[in-house]
Design a protein around this motif. Structure first.
Motif, PDB file in Angstrom:
ATOM      1  N   THR A 108       4.814   0.076 -12.912  1.00  0.00           N
ATOM      2  CA  THR A 108       4.245  -1.477 -12.477  1.00  0.00           C
ATOM      3  C   THR A 108       2.954  -1.696 -12.534  1.00  0.00           C
ATOM      4  OG1 THR A 108       3.779  -1.064 -10.021  1.00  0.00           O
ATOM      5  CG2 THR A 108       6.231  -1.284 -10.632  1.00  0.00           C
ATOM      6  N   ASN A 109       2.261  -0.692 -13.278  1.00  0.00           N
ATOM      7  CA  ASN A 109       0.653  -0.805 -13.542  1.00  0.00           C
ATOM      8  C   ASN A 109       0.043  -0.553 -12.301  1.00  0.00           C
ATOM      9  OD1 ASN A 109      -0.875  -1.066 -15.850  1.00  0.00           O
ATOM     10  ND2 ASN A 109      -1.526  -3.074 -15.438  1.00  0.00           N
ATOM     11  N   ARG A 110       0.332  -0.131 -11.451  1.00  0.00           N
ATOM     12  CA  ARG A 110      -0.386   0.312 -10.359  1.00  0.00           C
ATOM     13  C   ARG A 110      -0.919   1.634 -10.215  1.00  0.00           C
ATOM     14  NH1 ARG A 110       3.109  -3.609  -8.536  1.00  0.00           N
ATOM     15  NH2 ARG A 110       2.485  -5.223  -7.150  1.00  0.00           N
ATOM     16  N   ARG A 111      -2.089   1.901  -9.872  1.00  0.00           N
ATOM     17  CA  ARG A 111      -2.775   3.339  -9.662  1.00  0.00           C
ATOM     18  C   ARG A 111      -1.556   4.270  -9.001  1.00  0.00           C
ATOM     19  NH1 ARG A 111      -5.672   7.088 -11.711  1.00  0.00           N
ATOM     20  NH2 ARG A 111      -6.474   8.403  -9.915  1.00  0.00           N
ATOM     21  N   SER A 112      -0.748   3.811  -8.126  1.00  0.00           N
ATOM     22  CA  SER A 112       0.213   4.694  -7.408  1.00  0.00           C
ATOM     23  C   SER A 112       1.555   4.053  -7.091  1.00  0.00           C
ATOM     24  CB  SER A 112      -0.475   5.073  -6.010  1.00  0.00           C
ATOM     25  OG  SER A 112       0.453   5.888  -5.118  1.00  0.00           O
ATOM     26  N   CYS A 113       2.552   4.806  -7.137  1.00  0.00           N
ATOM     27  CA  CYS A 113       3.869   4.169  -6.847  1.00  0.00           C
ATOM     28  C   CYS A 113       4.144   3.895  -5.446  1.00  0.00           C
ATOM     29  CB  CYS A 113       5.047   5.119  -7.432  1.00  0.00           C
ATOM     30  SG  CYS A 113       4.997   5.571  -9.049  1.00  0.00           S
ATOM     31  N   PHE A 114       3.157   4.210  -4.754  1.00  0.00           N
ATOM     32  CA  PHE A 114       3.227   3.912  -3.212  1.00  0.00           C
ATOM     33  C   PHE A 114       2.464   2.784  -2.788  1.00  0.00           C
ATOM     34  CE2 PHE A 114       4.550   8.378  -3.788  1.00  0.00           C
ATOM     35  CZ  PHE A 114       5.664   8.497  -3.234  1.00  0.00           C
ATOM     36  N   TYR A 115       2.558   1.499  -3.352  1.00  0.00           N
ATOM     37  CA  TYR A 115       1.866   0.610  -3.157  1.00  0.00           C
ATOM     38  C   TYR A 115       2.547  -0.542  -2.039  1.00  0.00           C
ATOM     39  CZ  TYR A 115       5.320  -1.584  -6.428  1.00  0.00           C
ATOM     40  OH  TYR A 115       6.445  -2.188  -7.068  1.00  0.00           O
ATOM     41  N   ILE A 126       0.167  -3.484  -0.748  1.00  0.00           N
ATOM     42  CA  ILE A 126      -1.331  -2.872  -0.478  1.00  0.00           C
ATOM     43  C   ILE A 126      -2.033  -2.595  -1.619  1.00  0.00           C
ATOM     44  CG2 ILE A 126      -0.659  -1.899   2.059  1.00  0.00           C
ATOM     45  CD1 ILE A 126      -0.816   0.816   0.783  1.00  0.00           C
ATOM     46  N   MET A 127      -1.623  -2.734  -2.793  1.00  0.00           N
ATOM     47  CA  MET A 127      -2.240  -2.416  -3.908  1.00  0.00           C
ATOM     48  C   MET A 127      -1.856  -3.239  -5.012  1.00  0.00           C
ATOM     49  SD  MET A 127      -1.945   1.377  -6.029  1.00  0.00           S
ATOM     50  CE  MET A 127      -2.353   2.384  -4.200  1.00  0.00           C
ATOM     51  N   ALA A 128      -2.669  -4.060  -5.468  1.00  0.00           N
ATOM     52  CA  ALA A 128      -2.375  -4.866  -6.569  1.00  0.00           C
ATOM     53  C   ALA A 128      -2.199  -4.134  -8.018  1.00  0.00           C
ATOM     54  CB  ALA A 128      -3.502  -5.931  -6.837  1.00  0.00           C
ATOM     55  N   PRO A 129      -1.523  -4.771  -9.010  1.00  0.00           N
ATOM     56  CA  PRO A 129      -1.335  -4.303 -10.500  1.00  0.00           C
ATOM     57  C   PRO A 129      -2.838  -4.293 -10.938  1.00  0.00           C
ATOM     58  CG  PRO A 129       0.212  -5.802 -10.208  1.00  0.00           C
ATOM     59  CD  PRO A 129      -0.620  -5.836  -9.155  1.00  0.00           C
TER      60      PRO A 129
END
Length: 131
Positions: A108-115, A126-129
């Protein structure tokens, strides 16, 4: 007079991926964690061959359950995971893969899959792409 030399260190046994405890499908969960920050990046699956390939190449290789094929992280996206260290848990049924991550780990273009977090009964991103 010279001091007596110490006994040579005991030989370290070679790691054998086949000695891991795989599930009925021949898979073991592998948690990818950024080696520098400790951030948990993703969870994927490995089989004995993908573990061996990862150790041989230094490029983290998973087993894709949906495609039934090997998946070298970053092969198509460029978001490579370079192996820093492979750790085996106490029951030998889960791996911790410490990596040097290039770019986002999640598709999803996020640092972590646990967003997504569950807070006060609601799911909250809790985490934007990454841009």
């Amino acid at each position: 007079m010279c001091a007596p030399s110490a006994a040579p260190p005991a030989a370290t046994p070679a790691f054998d991926p086949a000695a891991l405890r795989f599930d009925a499908n021949g898979l073991i969960p592998a948690i990818a964690q950024d080696h520098a920050t400790g951030e948990v990046l993703m969870l994927a699956w490995m089989n004995a061959e993908s573990v061996a390939r990862t150790l041989d190449t230094g490029r983290v290789t998973y087993w894709s359950r949906s495609r039934a094929a090997f998946w070298v992280k970053g092969e198509s996206s460029g978001h490579v995971q370079r192996l820093v260290e492979l750790r085996v848990d106490c029951d030998r049924d889960c791996l911790l893969v410490l990596v040097d991550q290039t770019g986002p780990a999640c598709h999803t273009n996020r640092r972590s899959c646990f967003y997504t977090a569950v807070r006060e009964g609601a799911e909250v991103e809790i985490m934007a792409p990454l841009e």
